[in-house]
Design an enzyme around this catalytic site. Structure first.
Site, PDB file in Angstrom:
ATOM      1  N   LYS A  60       0.862  -1.187   0.000  1.00 26.29           N
ATOM      2  CA  LYS A  60       0.000   0.000   0.000  1.00 26.29           C
ATOM      3  C   LYS A  60       0.895   1.233   0.000  1.00 26.29           C
ATOM      4  CE  LYS A  60      -3.896   2.093   2.530  1.00 26.29           C
ATOM      5  NZ  LYS A  60      -4.858   1.930   3.646  1.00 26.29           N
TER       6      LYS A  60
ATOM      7  N   SER B 138      -9.909   2.194   2.795  1.00 24.63           N
ATOM      8  CA  SER B 138      -8.985   2.944   1.971  1.00 24.63           C
ATOM      9  C   SER B 138      -7.986   2.070   1.213  1.00 24.63           C
ATOM     10  CB  SER B 138      -8.196   3.935   2.840  1.00 24.63           C
ATOM     11  OG  SER B 138      -7.355   3.234   3.740  1.00 24.63           O
TER      12      SER B 138
ATOM     13  N   SER C 211     -10.302  -0.172   6.974  1.00 25.50           N
ATOM     14  CA  SER C 211      -9.667  -0.027   5.659  1.00 25.50           C
ATOM     15  C   SER C 211      -8.982  -1.274   5.111  1.00 25.50           C
ATOM     16  CB  SER C 211      -8.644   1.115   5.684  1.00 25.50           C
ATOM     17  OG  SER C 211      -9.310   2.347   5.674  1.00 25.50           O
TER      18      SER C 211
END
Lengths: 481, 484
Positions: free
Chosen positions: B78, B153, B177
């Site tokens: 990420k 997210s 998330s």
């Protein structure tokens, strides 16, 4: 500004920032050395890079515990950190990690010596926080530079109760704090380099009023003398404002030492709402009892304890003991001198008099004195055992200072040993009386004042080496004949 | 060979047995990325050259019989984890050109385990969002149906693993998330106990809630990688002083006689019938595996969303203050003075959702409001945590849906923040209490996957993975992959 200040009284509180002398910063491993090239001592954490986290330098806990103990305060456990939010280019995170609800030190006091005796000043709290960097506005045309070397340096902010009444008391309090931090070796306390900084909260009120006046906070006061002057200025300014029918604005002011004034800071230079909240990156710290005790056991004798010991053990006056004990290096020097000379009073006089004059002349610290404590002790010993007179000793001391020689060496080389043989002194006196028949006549007809003349002549004849007491005694008996 | 069809564990075994090389495996994924990711936008940066270099090095180690525990297996990170030498954007214009001078602990640990980084995955800006529509680098689509969002997210991480452009991806979870996008993309996503995975180098959103984890295709794969990235880190003061847990040891143990709690407050809420049905079927499966079902009460759970939307914005309002245009990242053109530099840099550099949260947080911390909002929220947070503590006295795990439904269409909720915030209603409580949570696929509706959530007691990631693995050994939901 010539209002009648006597009708007014000031209420003063000091916030003292002490830079702790750790090797690395409060929350990072970067060095804290002073004076390095800009931004060479700022690591990713000090630069507030995305994703970095603070890790507490545990050395500061010990330092704070020592200070708290010296200030007779409580040590909070757990103690916790908070974020103080404000935007300024030299505050790289946009917040300062400080302490709010649980400062490590809380509720102490300090006794200071004032003209009217000992006064107790309350210490509200002392908390740990990180220092900011520096903005450099003059080095770049139309731009500002940021130096983050200082960012993250550990500070202890010591907040007093508003119990200080005069500029002189403020200085006494500040000096006392200075003495303590030096004793504890937690800071070098160098005000010129900013390792100790003082902000003064000042308000005035009519004598006898119970209600406090509006206070101002004066920042940037970086010497003992400036603290006194800045507070004095601020008191006079406030009294003048009020007596002219104006009101005092609660504001932060900057001291201008060149013009000896204070001026309001632009509102941009400080924020009003710091939006404190607990620092989520650092968990509250529990200080175990054993840990606190081991730190306290490790503490040196403090100035007030030392002072009391000097009074009781050496029979020094309060005043002398206070002067000697205020500086750890002076106190140590003194004790070493006494160990040899065995004469506390004479040692005190020599340290405070001759020695300190020469040190001041050459701007030297007592640690760098050209006459070591051993040598001064020997010199005083020679006065005590009547080998030399006090007057000769002063000459010898100066010679020791320049040459680095031992006292006995100088006495021997220059034949300065005191004359204590009655026969020798008698001979000198007889010679003096013989050469001054007129003065003898006058003395014997009642002019007593001439006694001093004869003493002077004898001392001159002995090149100062004759024992003054013996000269007195023998001369008296000879003149009376 | 369709190398991407192998599980991560099988890939690791294949590498060990020299059935294929890391360069082959890595190139296979890089090709898939270049062929398919245009549709999904799941990567912000693909580090092709670097990946092949790492793969080559892994192959060398295998040849010399000096291989590392996870040697040569590709992973996507990420774009919230700082990686030295590669830009780390956090999905924001503010950091669109930011190259960190250091690497996060998570990246470093997995690198030291021999893992090959394929690239940095897309995400909601500063991890704020539940649809991956707030990224400065454009929205990410759901591989099951590109008109739908992948969740957020960690939308890029979920999307790329679901599209099999990477065998696994790191992710982070502040309010859901990891778990919510895992649910929406048909994946297994685990958020460990707060403090298990170091936050050092993981760009902060809300420090007391943020926690790193993974999205994977199975509990078994997740266990392997989570183990590699966990463990005490002296650079993170909130990191637990515990060694990395052994997550594979008990993975295959039976759950016979263990207890699953169903919080009645969750099931009292209105939920679509397909959600209820999927959860009911999962419960039946667990019963058949010998688990006992118990009703529990989390009586303050309804406070979770409001608590979260005070604490998270408050912390982020301070965490994001460092983006001021002074030292790195975006800086506005020709600032007049320092005020103008701050205002325009932040006005231009942050997106709407980030600004909204900074505003909320700044307000909540303001003088006069602090006690009513922040302080009260912290007290309520403790109540929620206490509810869990009580519940775990009688059960091993707590089961619920992960999300209120399957994925929604892009644009459907982006104009209504409060509707969007409801996406995390089931996931937020675990963050507030710092507990581990996992989402595993348990059904589908309209061609879109749906997940269930298991929350465990503190430090019981192993038990969560055991429950998940046990379920996955007896069902096929996690094996379904979208046709891309």
């Amino acid at each position: 500004m010539n209002e009648n200040l006597n009708n007014w009284e000031a209420v003063i509180g000091l916030e003292i920032h002490v830079q702790l002398s750790t090797k690395s910063k409060l929350f990072s491993g970067a060095s804290t050395n002073f004076g390095a090239l800009p931004n060479t001592q700022a690591c990713n954490i000090d630069l507030a890079m995305p994703g970095v986290l603070p890790v507490l330098n545990e050395e500061v806990l010990k330092m704070a515990i020592k200070l708290g103990t010296a200030l007779n305060a409580d040590i909070n456990s757990p103690t916790s950190f908070a974020r103080k939010n404000y935007f300024y280019p030299d505050s790289p995170k946009g917040y300062q990690i400080s302490q709010m609800d649980k400062p490590i030190v809380e509720g102490g006091y300090l006794d200071i010596e004032t003209e009217s005796g000992t006064k107790r000043i309350g210490v509200t709290r002392a908390h740990l926080e990180e220092d900011a960097g520096k903005s450099l506005h003059d080095d770049f045309e139309g731009q500002s530079g940021i130096d983050l070397n200082r960012a993250g340096t550990p500070l202890l902010e010591i907040v007093s109760e508003p119990e200080i009444s005069t500029p002189a008391e403020a200085v006494a309090y500040l000096k006392s704090i200075h003495s303590i931090i030096r004793y504890l070796a937690i800071s070098d306390g160098n005000m010129a380099e900013g390792s100790m900084r003082c902000d003064a909260n000042v308000s005035v009120r009519k004598k006898g009023d119970l209600e406090l006046g509006t206070r101002t906070e004066t920042k940037n006061v970086n010497s003992f003398r400036f603290v006194e002057k800045a507070i004095q200025y601020e008191i006079e300014r406030q009294v003048h404002e009020i007596e002219s029918g104006n009101t005092i604005t609660q504001e932060t002011r900057l001291y201008d030492s060149q013009n000896n004034t204070t001026r309001p800071m632009r509102s941009k230079e400080y924020a009003n709402d710091y939006r404190y909240f607990p620092e989520p990156d650092l968990l509250p710290i529990t200080l175990e009892k054993d840990f606190i005790e081991s730190v306290i056991n490790d503490m040196p004798e403090m100035p007030n304890e030392k002072k009391e010991r000097f009074v009781s053990k050496f029979s020094l006056s309060n005043y002398d003991a206070d002067l000697l004990a205020a500086d750890k290096d002076i106190a140590n020097y003194f004790e070493e001198v006494v160990k040899i000379s065995d004469s506390p009073k004479l040692s005190t006089n020599w340290i405070m008099g001759e020695l300190s004059a020469l040190l001041n002349n050459e701007n030297l610290n007592i640690k760098d004195s050209k006459v070591s404590s051993d040598k001064l002790g020997q010199l005083i010993l020679r006065i005590e055992d009547a080998t030399i007179s006090g007057k000769i000793a002063k000459d010898i001391f100066e010679k020791m200072w320049i040459s680095g020689k031992e006292v006995d060496e100088i006495i021997q080389d220059e034949g300065l040993e005191q004359v204590t043989d009655d026969k020798q002194i008698e001979a000198m006196i007889d010679e003096v009386i013989k050469s001054n028949p007129e003065q003898l006549e006058q003395y014997r007809s009642g002019k007593d004042r001439l006694f001093g003349f004869f003493v002077g002549q004898v001392m001159q004849a002995s090149k100062g080496k004759a024992n003054p007491k013996q000269v007195n005694d023998i001369l008296k008996s000879k003149l009376e004949k | 060979m369709d190398l991407h069809k192998l599980s991560l564990k099988e890939q690791l075994e294949g590498l060990k047995k020299s059935e294929f090389t890391s360069v082959e495996l890595t190139s296979h994924y890089l090709k898939r990325i270049s062929k398919h990711d245009e549709k999904f936008n799941s990567f912000i940066t693909v580090t092709e050259e670097n990946a092949l270099m790492q793969a080559k090095a892994a192959d060398e180690r295998y040849k010399k019989d000096k291989s590392l525990p996870l040697d040569g297996v590709p992973i996507a990170h990420k774009d919230i984890f700082c990686t030295k030498g590669v830009r780390t954007t956090c999905g924001s214009k503010m950091l669109s050109n930011f190259e960190a001078p250091y690497s996060s602990t998570v990246y470093t640990k997995l690198d030291e385990h021999g893992m090959v980084m394929l690239g940095k995955t897309n995400m909601d800006e500063f991890a704020m969002g539940s649809s991956n529509e707030t990224s400065y680098f454009g929205p990410v689509s759901n591989p099951w149906d590109t008109e739908y969002v992948p969740g957020g997210s960690s939308g890029g991480s979920a999307s790329c693993v679901s599209a099999e452009l990477a065998p696994i991806a790191t992710a982070t979870d502040t309010g859901g998330s990891i778990r919510q996008p895992a649910s929406l993309c048909g994946l297994t996503g685990i958020k460990p106990t707060y403090g298990r995975v170091s936050r050092y180098g993981m760009i902060a959103f809300a420090s007391s809630l943020d926690q790193g984890g993974v999205v994977a295709r199975s509990a078994e794969d997740a266990a392997l990688i989570l183990e590699g990235m966990s463990g005490h880190d002296p650079k993170d003061s909130t990191s637990l002083k515990l060694p990395s847990p052994d997550l594979t040891k008990n993975l295959k143990d039976s759950i016979q006689g263990m207890k699953i709690g169903l919080p009645k407050e969750f099931f009292e809420q209105d939920m679509p019938s397909y959600v209820e049905q999927s959860i009911q079927e999962a419960i039946e499966t667990y019963k058949s595996l010998g688990a006992e079902i118990v009703e529990v009460s989390l009586k303050n759970i309804n406070l979770s969303l409001p608590i979260y939307y005070i604490i998270a914005p408050a912390e982020c309002s301070a965490n994001l203050s460092r983006y001021d245009g002074v030292r790195y990242g975006y800086r506005c053109e020709d600032p007049k003075d320092i005020e103008d530099l701050y205002m325009r840099t932040r006005e231009e550099g942050f997106g709407a959702e980030v600004k909204r949260r900074i505003l909320i947080g700044t307000y909540a911390l303001s003088a006069g409001f602090y006690d009513a909002y922040y302080l009260k929220a912290q007290k309520c947070r403790q109540l929620v945590a206490n509810d869990f503590t009580n519940a775990f006295e009688s059960v091993d795990v707590i089961l619920s849906p992960t999300t209120p439904g399957t994925a929604f269409k892009a644009g459907e909720k982006s104009d209504d923040p409060t509707e969007m915030y409801l996406q995390d209603i089931f996931t937020i409580p675990a963050n507030l209490a710092g507990l581990p949570g996992i989402s595993i696929p348990c059904g589908e509706h309209g061609g879109l996957p749906l997940g269930m959530q298991l929350v465990g007691n503190s430090l019981q990631e192993d038990k969560l993975l055991q429950f998940a693995h046990s379920y996955q050994s007896n069902t096929d939901w996690h094996k379904k992959m979208p046709n891309i």
